[in-house]
Design a protein around this motif. Structure first.
Motif, PDB file in Angstrom:
ATOM      1  N   PRO A 150       0.831  -1.205   0.000  1.00  0.00           N
ATOM      2  CA  PRO A 150       0.000   0.000   0.000  1.00  0.00           C
ATOM      3  C   PRO A 150       0.870   1.262   0.000  1.00  0.00           C
ATOM      4  CG  PRO A 150      -0.652  -1.507   1.768  1.00  0.00           C
ATOM      5  CD  PRO A 150       0.618  -2.045   1.185  1.00  0.00           C
ATOM      6  N   PRO A 151       0.422   2.315  -0.688  1.00  0.00           N
ATOM      7  CA  PRO A 151       1.208   3.544  -0.746  1.00  0.00           C
ATOM      8  C   PRO A 151       1.655   4.056   0.627  1.00  0.00           C
ATOM      9  CG  PRO A 151      -0.528   3.656  -2.362  1.00  0.00           C
ATOM     10  CD  PRO A 151      -0.763   2.400  -1.553  1.00  0.00           C
ATOM     11  N   ALA A 152       0.802   4.013   1.633  1.00  0.00           N
ATOM     12  CA  ALA A 152       1.178   4.532   2.963  1.00  0.00           C
ATOM     13  C   ALA A 152       2.354   3.749   3.552  1.00  0.00           C
ATOM     14  CB  ALA A 152      -0.012   4.493   3.910  1.00  0.00           C
ATOM     15  N   GLN A 153       2.368   2.448   3.355  1.00  0.00           N
ATOM     16  CA  GLN A 153       3.470   1.628   3.863  1.00  0.00           C
ATOM     17  C   GLN A 153       4.764   1.954   3.119  1.00  0.00           C
ATOM     18  OE1 GLN A 153       2.732  -2.620   3.942  1.00  0.00           O
ATOM     19  NE2 GLN A 153       4.898  -3.089   4.297  1.00  0.00           N
ATOM     20  N   VAL A 154       4.664   2.119   1.796  1.00  0.00           N
ATOM     21  CA  VAL A 154       5.854   2.442   1.001  1.00  0.00           C
ATOM     22  C   VAL A 154       6.440   3.784   1.451  1.00  0.00           C
ATOM     23  CG1 VAL A 154       6.712   2.959  -1.323  1.00  0.00           C
ATOM     24  CG2 VAL A 154       5.092   1.068  -0.977  1.00  0.00           C
ATOM     25  N   ALA A 201       6.146   5.321   4.345  1.00  0.00           N
ATOM     26  CA  ALA A 201       6.727   5.207   5.693  1.00  0.00           C
ATOM     27  C   ALA A 201       8.075   4.495   5.653  1.00  0.00           C
ATOM     28  CB  ALA A 201       5.761   4.475   6.620  1.00  0.00           C
ATOM     29  N   GLU A 202       8.172   3.413   4.896  1.00  0.00           N
ATOM     30  CA  GLU A 202       9.428   2.670   4.812  1.00  0.00           C
ATOM     31  C   GLU A 202      10.499   3.471   4.072  1.00  0.00           C
ATOM     32  OE1 GLU A 202       8.814  -1.371   3.480  1.00  0.00           O
ATOM     33  OE2 GLU A 202       7.329  -1.744   5.062  1.00  0.00           O
ATOM     34  N   MET A 203      10.101   4.239   3.073  1.00  0.00           N
ATOM     35  CA  MET A 203      11.058   5.101   2.372  1.00  0.00           C
ATOM     36  C   MET A 203      11.612   6.155   3.329  1.00  0.00           C
ATOM     37  SD  MET A 203       9.113   5.707  -1.253  1.00  0.00           S
ATOM     38  CE  MET A 203      10.222   7.001  -1.759  1.00  0.00           C
ATOM     39  N   ARG A 204      10.742   6.749   4.129  1.00  0.00           N
ATOM     40  CA  ARG A 204      11.168   7.764   5.098  1.00  0.00           C
ATOM     41  C   ARG A 204      12.214   7.171   6.044  1.00  0.00           C
ATOM     42  NH1 ARG A 204       6.554   8.670   7.198  1.00  0.00           N
ATOM     43  NH2 ARG A 204       6.036  10.478   5.932  1.00  0.00           N
ATOM     44  N   ASP A 205      11.925   5.968   6.539  1.00  0.00           N
ATOM     45  CA  ASP A 205      12.855   5.321   7.468  1.00  0.00           C
ATOM     46  C   ASP A 205      14.186   4.997   6.793  1.00  0.00           C
ATOM     47  OD1 ASP A 205      10.911   5.473   9.431  1.00  0.00           O
ATOM     48  OD2 ASP A 205      10.299   3.366   9.238  1.00  0.00           O
ATOM     49  N   PHE A 206      14.136   4.476   5.574  1.00  0.00           N
ATOM     50  CA  PHE A 206      15.367   4.088   4.891  1.00  0.00           C
ATOM     51  C   PHE A 206      16.214   5.311   4.532  1.00  0.00           C
ATOM     52  CE2 PHE A 206      17.978   2.997   1.212  1.00  0.00           C
ATOM     53  CZ  PHE A 206      18.647   1.893   1.706  1.00  0.00           C
ATOM     54  N   ALA A 207      15.583   6.370   4.079  1.00  0.00           N
ATOM     55  CA  ALA A 207      16.331   7.570   3.689  1.00  0.00           C
ATOM     56  C   ALA A 207      17.004   8.215   4.896  1.00  0.00           C
ATOM     57  CB  ALA A 207      15.422   8.572   2.997  1.00  0.00           C
TER      58      ALA A 207
END
Length: 169
Positions: free
Chosen positions: A71-75, A77-83
């Motif tokens: 889901p877009p919201a999960q993507v 959130a995970e992008m924010r954490d990885f960056a």
């Protein structure tokens, strides 16, 4: 200063073919780490465009997105954490657009700004010859194109080669 990260998206159609939406995104750090996400299409995108030409380039089908996309919201959130604290760069302004489309579908703001890679390279004084040499060397190591992880990783590798001084002057 934190080393940069590079972002790349694949989309539902080529820009000249209509209103596209993001279907895959990757972030690659200069340290060699990377993440990629398949994106489950948001309901709001159901009438947006899909082209067989784009699917042939990136090899991602609608069925694959339905089965394995997140889901877009999960993507987001995970992008924010990885960056993390990295400044995020792209080689095309379309990547910033697709991040905005993704964040909007997630009901949030983009997790970071997408800056233009050319400005980063110019600010650091790299010559055109150095950049071309680094991109050529990175392309030799990562030749697959239109796969988000490989495209982002190739850009990150080129930046690393420049930072390490491994290009022709």
């Amino acid at each position: 200063m934190t080393a940069p990260a590079l972002i790349d998206f694949e989309a539902s159609c080529l820009p000249d073919y209509g209103q596209s939406y993001p279907i895959e995104v990757a972030l690659a750090r200069v340290d060699g780490s990377s993440r990629t996400w398949l994106i489950r299409p948001a309901d709001a995108w159901r009438f947006w465009d899909w082209s067989p030409e784009a699917e042939a380039l990136h090899g991602i089908s609608r069925d694959l997105l339905a089965d394995e996309g997140l889901p877009p919201a999960q993507v987001v959130a995970e992008m924010r954490d990885f960056a993390g604290e990295c400044h995020v760069y792209a080689d095309a302004d379309l990547d910033a657009y697709w991040l905005e489309v993704l964040a909007h579908a997630a009901g949030t703001k983009p997790p970071f700004s997408v800056l233009y890679l050319g400005e980063y390279l110019l600010e650091r004084g790299y010559t055109r010859e150095q950049v071309v040499s680094a991109l050529d060397a990175a392309r030799e190591r990562l030749p697959v194109e239109h796969v988000a992880r490989d495209d982002a990783s190739r850009l990150a590798l080129a930046v690393k080669l420049l930072m390490d001084g491994e290009t022709a002057a």
